[in-house]
Design a protein around this motif. Structure first.
Motif, PDB file in Angstrom:
ATOM      1  N   LEU A  43      49.974  93.727   1.714  1.00 29.52           N
ATOM      2  CA  LEU A  43      49.764  93.037   2.987  1.00 29.52           C
ATOM      3  C   LEU A  43      51.060  92.839   3.769  1.00 29.52           C
ATOM      4  O   LEU A  43      51.042  92.682   4.996  1.00 29.52           O
ATOM      5  N   VAL A  52      43.561  95.470   3.793  1.00 19.41           N
ATOM      6  CA  VAL A  52      42.591  95.008   4.784  1.00 19.41           C
ATOM      7  C   VAL A  52      41.270  95.781   4.650  1.00 19.41           C
ATOM      8  O   VAL A  52      40.179  95.186   4.636  1.00 19.41           O
ATOM      9  N   SER A  55      39.454  94.698   1.639  1.00 22.48           N
ATOM     10  CA  SER A  55      38.806  93.401   1.848  1.00 22.48           C
ATOM     11  C   SER A  55      37.451  93.576   2.524  1.00 22.48           C
ATOM     12  O   SER A  55      36.472  92.895   2.185  1.00 22.48           O
TER      13      SER A  55
END
Length: 335
Positions: A43, A52, A55
């Motif tokens: 990150l 990201v 996620s």
């Protein structure tokens, strides 16, 4: 302390066996923290998009572990698991056939330190589960905590591991047509604290949740005993009532995982380390206990079936113990 180094002329196949077990030990002890670190680290780098995007995938895929996971048969059958099997070696023994039209709960005992027998027999194809029990698919239950680790959750699902909660087990056991074998290390993490060589303590006396689950879905109960499971690691003495055991039990209650202080051998020497000893593990699958579906069992019904299960497990142990080096005067101790 004198260190007993391994000889230089160790055959290649034994080195490959050691490498296979090393990656498994690392996966069990260190891979989850590593995955969490990598996820957070990315990150703050130019590769932040990887975390990201993962996620987003994690959000979409959140319920998959509770819906039977995502086993990848190819990965369950790769050669590395054969080398791991032969390191100890590990063997799976069938006593009777299991009807693939039924669903089962396999109670695995004892937990041991790292459940080597349960993983090798029921998450890989190395010991022939598919051939011994055709038509059955095994699912080994694992602490839900591990399915919250990014990347790691996918890795363990590939091997057929699913969370050890009622939602997941219920989803598998309510499937029509049968063919599902839910494997539960009944003693769980607390039983690992009793995993000393030569001991046969089974944390079962007050464990009735899996019995109630079997009754609610009409899943047959199958006792499984893994001889040698407690022999592959030494553990610092921690009798009940000592300060060390008190600390371990408190940490287990808070974290959900136990922290046995275990040790065995190393990679290039035999004196100390976290590699298991090369000692045989033989997992014996017993006779199924027929369970009639009862969605609201009484306390008496539950106690009766629980006692029957303990009797069957004890009989399984007594019947086979002489084949695997257990003294005739040794009996299971239900805690």
């Amino acid at each position: 302390m004198k260190i007993d180094f391994a000889p230089r002329n160790v055959p290649l196949h034994r080195r490959l066996q050691t490498a296979a077990v090393l990656q498994w030990v690392y996966s069990f002890l260190g891979l989850a923290p590593t995955c969490i670190f990598v996820f957070i680290y990315l990150l703050f780098t130019r590769y932040w998009l990887i975390s990201v995007l993962y996620s987003v995938w994690w959000f979409i895929d959140y319920d998959t572990p509770a819906r039977g996971g995502r086993r990848v048969p190819y990965l369950c059958g790769i050669k590395v698991w054969d080398y791991m099997r032969d390191y100890f070696p590990i063997k799976l023994v069938k006593t009777v056939d299991l009807d693939p039209r039924k669903n089962y709960i396999l109670g695995f005992h004892p937990h041991g330190v790292l459940v080597a027998g349960a993983f090798t027999n029921f998450c890989t194809y190395a010991t022939g589960f598919r051939q011994l029990f055709p038509g059955l698919t095994s699912y080994l239950l694992m602490l839900p905590l591990w399915f919250r680790a990014p990347f790691f959750r996918d890795y363990i699902m590939w091997a057929g591991l699913v969370p050890s909660d009622k939602e997941t087990a219920s989803y598998l056991l309510c499937r029509r047509g049968g063919g599902n074998a839910v494997v539960i290390a009944v003693g769980g993490a607390p039983e690992a604290l009793d995993a000393h060589p030569g001991t046969y303590n089974v944390l079962l006396a007050n464990k009735k949740g899996f019995v109630k689950l079997a009754m609610e879905y009409g899943a047959h109960l199958v006792p499984v005993f893994s001889f040698g499971e407690n022999e592959v690691f030494d553990q610092v003495e921690n009798p009940r009532g000592t300060w060390l055991r008190w600390i371990q039990e408190r940490l287990q209650a808070i974290m959900g995982i136990s922290l046995p202080l275990f040790h065995a051998r190393g990679i290039f020497q035999y004196s100390f380390g976290l590699m298991p000893y090369r000692k045989p593990i033989t997992t014996v699958v017993g006779r199924p206990i027929r369970v009639e579906k009862n969605e609201k069992p009484t306390v008496e019904d539950l106690d009766a079936l629980h006692q029957l299960y303990m009797d069957e497990l004890s009989s399984l142990f007594e019947e086979h113990k002489s084949n695997y080096g257990v003294d005739k005067d040794t009996h299971l101790n239900f805690v």
